[in-house]
Design an enzyme around this catalytic site. Structure first.
Site, PDB file in Angstrom:
ATOM      1  N   CYS A  79       0.737  -1.082   0.157  1.00  0.00           N
ATOM      2  CA  CYS A  79      -0.039   0.136   0.105  1.00  0.00           C
ATOM      3  C   CYS A  79       0.966   1.178   0.161  1.00  0.00           C
ATOM      4  CB  CYS A  79      -1.167  -0.243   1.061  1.00  0.00           C
ATOM      5  SG  CYS A  79      -2.379   0.992   0.879  1.00  0.00           S
ATOM      6  N   HIS A 170      -3.287  -5.632   1.530  1.00  0.00           N
ATOM      7  CA  HIS A 170      -2.579  -5.924   2.685  1.00  0.00           C
ATOM      8  C   HIS A 170      -2.725  -7.358   3.349  1.00  0.00           C
ATOM      9  CE1 HIS A 170      -2.086  -1.369   3.966  1.00  0.00           C
ATOM     10  NE2 HIS A 170      -3.426  -1.138   3.208  1.00  0.00           N
ATOM     11  N   GLU A 172      -0.764  -8.570   5.330  1.00  0.00           N
ATOM     12  CA  GLU A 172      -0.563  -8.487   6.630  1.00  0.00           C
ATOM     13  C   GLU A 172      -1.359  -8.531   7.663  1.00  0.00           C
ATOM     14  OE1 GLU A 172       0.021  -6.223   4.736  1.00  0.00           O
ATOM     15  OE2 GLU A 172      -0.370  -4.103   6.006  1.00  0.00           O
TER      16      GLU A 172
END
Lengths: 187, 292
Positions: A79, A170, A172
């Site tokens: 991002c 994302h 994560e």
């Protein structure tokens, strides 16, 4: 193996949790002295690219980090990290300017337009992977030496150029570590 | 999209704000100064809390036109405040695609009993809390981010410190309980069992937790980070000071490197005049007591 996570602002701890899960050692980079000891790869997390970009300069991290990536250190930008690596940003000046692509910030709109979707990315895994987009950018175009990993509704959202991997979503923030494992294979 | 995945996305945005500073701004020019200084989001307000306090009377949601002006001026997320319980104001803010709504005790409460049912909204909410019970009640109503209430507009950090210490000590207490004690804890805190269970297992709130209220210096910001804040709101502290741009930038760097005392010393130099501030015991109106 030691992975440095740029921890100036944003969702850096989430990357650490994913690496912990895979048993990989990581550390936070908050200032210049943090990068004095050698390490193997770098993650630039999500957050606000304007904030991280400014802090890179103020904390004298900009030049050393740029040089490390130019010298071939594997780097993964999620991002804001993708925006920081881009050579061109629509309507704005580039930050590190290393990856041959043009990026549009907040391309999907405001928070109300944030979304998540499951997609199969063959190069990463044969199983569907949850893509989480938070006020996300997309990649408008890439140079010929850039390998596109994932396109969604006509826009590039994951790509790789040599030692540089970028995702506008994302991984994560999810429990799925397939993308982190893919990055680790680049080291 | 289902309500639960929307809530996940809204929590995720707050995760992107972590380690950052959210600044109160009243004009597009101030918003640009804040963005330039490294704010990770701005709070669009007609008047900053110090002026709301000074003006007295009823304070309400800001003019949507003024908020839109700020949305156009910056590329970072824009937040705006609505009154506690005023879901019509919140719907208006959602209609102009605000990135975050602060259901805030800084404005006059519209409902002295009920908070907004925040699960009804697509836009995320941040809410203030003085202790763990308040925080979990707001999260149960759908808040995707929590902040301390502090005492807005005073430049006095004592209340933010009190709220953060209270919350952290209650979290540690829950963490150390045996499983069978959690039911009683849920009853005492007046919150659902599953939220208490989450705190017990994870030692933290299920959403991001920021400090707010009275932060005026880089040292204040560092103090709040040491106490467990994941980021900082700065309201009146910046634009009520002598050199807003410099102070704002110093506070941003202080939050990132709150553990580096030498850097903090450097950042604290030569910032010009801080906001004058009002001591806690000189205040007639305690905003933190609004909405529990």
């Amino acid at each position: 193996m030691r992975i440095g996570i740029l921890a100036l602002q944003g969702a850096f701890i989430e990357h650490k949790y994913a690496l912990d899960k895979l048993g990989v050692e990581s550390f936070e980079i908050r200032q210049k002295r943090d990068i004095e000891k050698p390490f193997d790869a770098l993650i630039i997390p999500g957050g606000e690219s304007t904030v991280i970009g400014k802090l890179l300069h103020k904390l004298d991290l900009f030049e050393p980090i740029k040089k490390m990536i130019e010298d071939g250190m594997p780097v993964w930008g999620t991002c804001a990290g993708l925006i920081l690596l881009a050579k061109n940003i629509v309507g704005e000046d580039a930050h590190l300017g290393l990856m041959d692509m043009t990026v549009k910030r907040n391309a999907y709109g405001k928070q109300i337009d944030s979304f998540s979707q499951e997609v199969v990315i063959p190069e990463v895994s044969e199983n569907p992977f949850p893509l989480v987009f938070i006020r996300a950018p997309w990649i408008e175009s890439v140079g010929e030496n850039v390998n596109v990993l994932c396109e969604l509704n006509g826009h590039i959202v994951a790509a790789r150029q040599d030692n540089m991997l970028v995702t506008s979503f994302h991984p994560e923030l999810t429990d799925n570590t397939a993308f982190t494992e893919y990055f680790l294979k680049m080291i | 999209m289902s309500t639960s995945s929307q809530f996940e996305l809204n929590k995720n945005l707050a995760q992107m704000l972590k380690g950052g500073v959210i600044m109160d701004v009243t004009t597009p020019e101030q918003a640009k100064i804040a963005e330039e200084a490294g704010a990770c989001a701005v709070m669009a307000l007609e008047r900053i809390p110090a002026d709301i306090r000074a003006a007295g009377g009823v304070s309400r949601m800001s003019d949507p036109k003024m908020i839109k002006g700020i949305q156009e001026a910056v590329s970072i997320p824009v937040m705006a405040k609505c009154r506690i319980g005023h879901f019509a104001e919140a719907r208006i803010l959602q209609a102009i695609k605000i990135d975050y709504i602060d259901e805030s005790e800084v404005l006059s409460p519209a409902d002295d009993k009920y908070h907004i049912d925040k699960r009804d909204f697509k836009v995320p909410f941040v809410c203030g809390a003085k202790d763990l019970g308040e925080a979990l009640r707001r999260i149960n109503e759908g808040a995707a981010m929590i902040r301390t209430k502090g005492e807005p507009g005073t430049g006095d950090v004592v209340q933010a410190v009190r709220h953060m210490r209270m919350m952290m000590s209650e979290i540690r207490r829950i963490q150390n309980m045996s499983n069978d004690e959690l039911y009683e804890a849920a009853k005492q805190l007046q919150v659902p069992f599953n939220l208490v269970e989450y705190v017990h297992e994870n030692g933290k709130l299920p959403v991001v937790n920021f400090a707010a209220g009275g932060v005026a210096t880089p040292a204040d910001a560092a103090l709040m980070m040491h106490l467990g804040a994941e980021g900082v709101f700065v309201g009146s502290g910046i634009f009520k000071s002598g050199n807003p741009a410099k102070r704002a930038s110093a506070i941003v760097q202080a939050v990132t490197n709150y553990q580096d005392d030498e850097l903090l010393a450097k950042l604290s130099e030569d910032l010009g005049e801080a906001m004058v501030g009002i001591n806690e015991n000189e205040i007639a109106l305690l905003m933190a007591e609004r909405g529990k």
